[in-house]
Design a protein around this motif. Sequence first.
Motif, PDB file in Angstrom:
ATOM      1  N   SER A   1      21.087  11.348 -16.240  1.00  0.00           N
ATOM      2  CA  SER A   1      20.772  10.073 -15.503  1.00  0.00           C
ATOM      3  C   SER A   1      22.161   9.825 -15.071  1.00  0.00           C
ATOM      4  O   SER A   1      22.545   9.099 -13.988  1.00  0.00           O
ATOM      5  CB  SER A   1      20.449   8.879 -16.088  1.00  0.00           C
TER       6      SER A   1
ATOM      7  N   ASN B   1      23.020  10.597 -11.134  1.00  0.00           N
ATOM      8  CA  ASN B   1      22.222   9.819 -10.197  1.00  0.00           C
ATOM      9  C   ASN B   1      22.752   8.645  -9.669  1.00  0.00           C
ATOM     10  O   ASN B   1      23.619   8.059 -10.368  1.00  0.00           O
ATOM     11  CB  ASN B   1      20.800   9.709 -10.816  1.00  0.00           C
TER      12      ASN B   1
ATOM     13  N   ASN C   1      18.989   6.031  -5.481  1.00  0.00           N
ATOM     14  CA  ASN C   1      18.487   7.027  -6.328  1.00  0.00           C
ATOM     15  C   ASN C   1      18.580   8.460  -5.732  1.00  0.00           C
ATOM     16  O   ASN C   1      17.407   9.418  -6.100  1.00  0.00           O
ATOM     17  CB  ASN C   1      17.110   6.565  -6.360  1.00  0.00           C
TER      18      ASN C   1
ATOM     19  N   ASP D   1      20.238  12.332  -6.361  1.00  0.00           N
ATOM     20  CA  ASP D   1      21.048  13.228  -7.307  1.00  0.00           C
ATOM     21  C   ASP D   1      22.464  13.695  -6.814  1.00  0.00           C
ATOM     22  O   ASP D   1      22.536  13.735  -5.569  1.00  0.00           O
ATOM     23  CB  ASP D   1      20.181  14.476  -7.634  1.00  0.00           C
TER      24      ASP D   1
END
Length: 425
Positions: free
Chosen positions: A315, A318, A335, A337
Amino acid sequence: MGAILVFLILSIFASPATSQFQSSETGFISAVISEKGLVFVKDLLIENAIQTLTSLTLPDIHQSKKIPLIGGVSASLTNITVYHIDVPCSTLQTGESGVVVAASGVTVELSMNWKYSYSTWLLPIEISDEGTASVKVEGMEVGLTINVENQNGTLKLNIAQCGCYLEDINITLDGGASWFYQGFIDAFKDKIRSTIETTITKKIVEGALKLDSLLQTLPKKIDVDKVVSLNVTVVNGPLFGNSSVEVDINGLFIPSYDGTVLRYLNKNPQLSDFCGGEVKMLEISLDEAVFNSGSVVYFQAGLMNWLVDKVPDQSLLNTASWRYLIPKLYKKYPNDDMVLNITLSSPPIIKVRTKNIRVTIFSDMIVNVLDFELRFLLHAYQWRFWRLGFLRFRNNLAGSAQLDDFTLKLKWSEVGNFHMSLIQV
Ligand SMILES: *[C@@H]1O[C@H](CO)[C@@H](O)[C@H](O)[C@H]1NC(C)=O
Ligand SMILES: *[C@@H]1O[C@H](CO)[C@@H](O)[C@H](O)[C@H]1NC(C)=O
Ligand SMILES: *[C@@H]1O[C@H](CO)[C@@H](O)[C@H](O)[C@H]1NC(C)=O
Ligand SMILES: *[C@@H]1O[C@H](CO)[C@@H](O)[C@H](O)[C@H]1NC(C)=O
Ligand SMILES: *[C@@H]1O[C@H](CO)[C@@H](O)[C@H](O)[C@H]1NC(C)=O
Ligand SMILES: *[C@@H]1O[C@H](CO)[C@@H](O)[C@H](O)[C@H]1NC(C)=O
């Protein structure tokens, strides 16, 4: 960080027992074979010699003699084969330019076939008899003096002396009328003795020459991977101490490919100095220039560059995780990557200190969000390895590293300024 660790974790087995010798050219890696190591080498050599000599067949011996009353006697000893050797005591001593290996109290057991024939005026025909015999040699002494020198960057062995001396030799005949010939055989003792002495000396010299040609085939550089090689040219020595031998090799990393001429960061004559304690057979000291030369070669090969798209906590890669830290980033690419592109801006600087190695790395990091390239971050982080006290030879090495200090500075950013202090741990 794979590439850096690969060469860092190469071989650090440094010792306090560094140079007690004067050196003419700088060797960045110095290896000292201690007394314990020399004993190991000696045992290995003797073990090897025993294996070579056992089942060795000596040249046949033929001899004729005129014996009063009896006439002409001729004897032949064939298939003289060594079947057992015992070396109860051996020593290795270092001299000014080489070593002396000596073995004493050696027992050698041999088997052979004997054959006697004689013709005499008493009888019209030739009489012959044969059987087997066992020979036992006790108290044999063998000595070998080898000079070792640095010839053109490799070690060269020169055999200065090799000798073998038999104290006593007992021959026991079996078969035929052996009781009768036992007396005659003693006349051949000297011949048997000299045959054994010459053959064993010859074999030992052959073995030493083989060892020398093995040394001559050793390369002057060892390829570590496709990028770097280690220059193992012998620069000093061997230097013989009272009970140790030191060999210094150049020890710097050079490109495996036809690379540019390199200039190394720190030519620091201070040798690394860690892992004291128990007596080791082989002690190797590395100058920090060794690490820095590797660092430069990897850097110049363009290998100090990593794309990070997987981390333990995914996470973190991100934009959502960075929402509070860099609000503009999240706003622009919610949101999405991220991939980190880390590039070192100069070769890592490695400093070797007692018990640790400090590595200073200056890097730039570019963060790619999806296919957009957006540049921000980061400058200068420094970390330090603790306790690189590991080391096993060959490819099996392990050690522990710890991040000591970590500094980030924002160089510039496309998504506005943010507080670096929030990121630092
Ligand atoms: C020579 O000696 C060896 C060892 O004792 C034996 O194995 C071999 O058979 C002998 N050869 C001859 C031809 O006698
Ligand atoms: C050789 O024989 C003599 C006398 O028979 C004996 O004293 C000696 O110990 C023997 N040596 C060996 C090597 O067997
Ligand atoms: C030393 O090495 C160089 C290059 O490998 C070679 O040309 C030269 O003949 C060598 N000299 C001796 C004495 O072996
Ligand atoms: C070697 O031995 C000699 C005499 O035993 C001694 O004087 C000398 O200091 C020793 N050298 C070293 C380097 O230990
Ligand atoms: C390797 O080390 C030797 C001895 O220091 C030096 O003469 C030689 O130029 C080095 N080789 C390379 C490729 O740097
Ligand atoms: C990573 O950054 C370097 C240096 O800025 C650049 O040359 C390289 O193309 C970048 N790689 C990727 C995959 O973005």
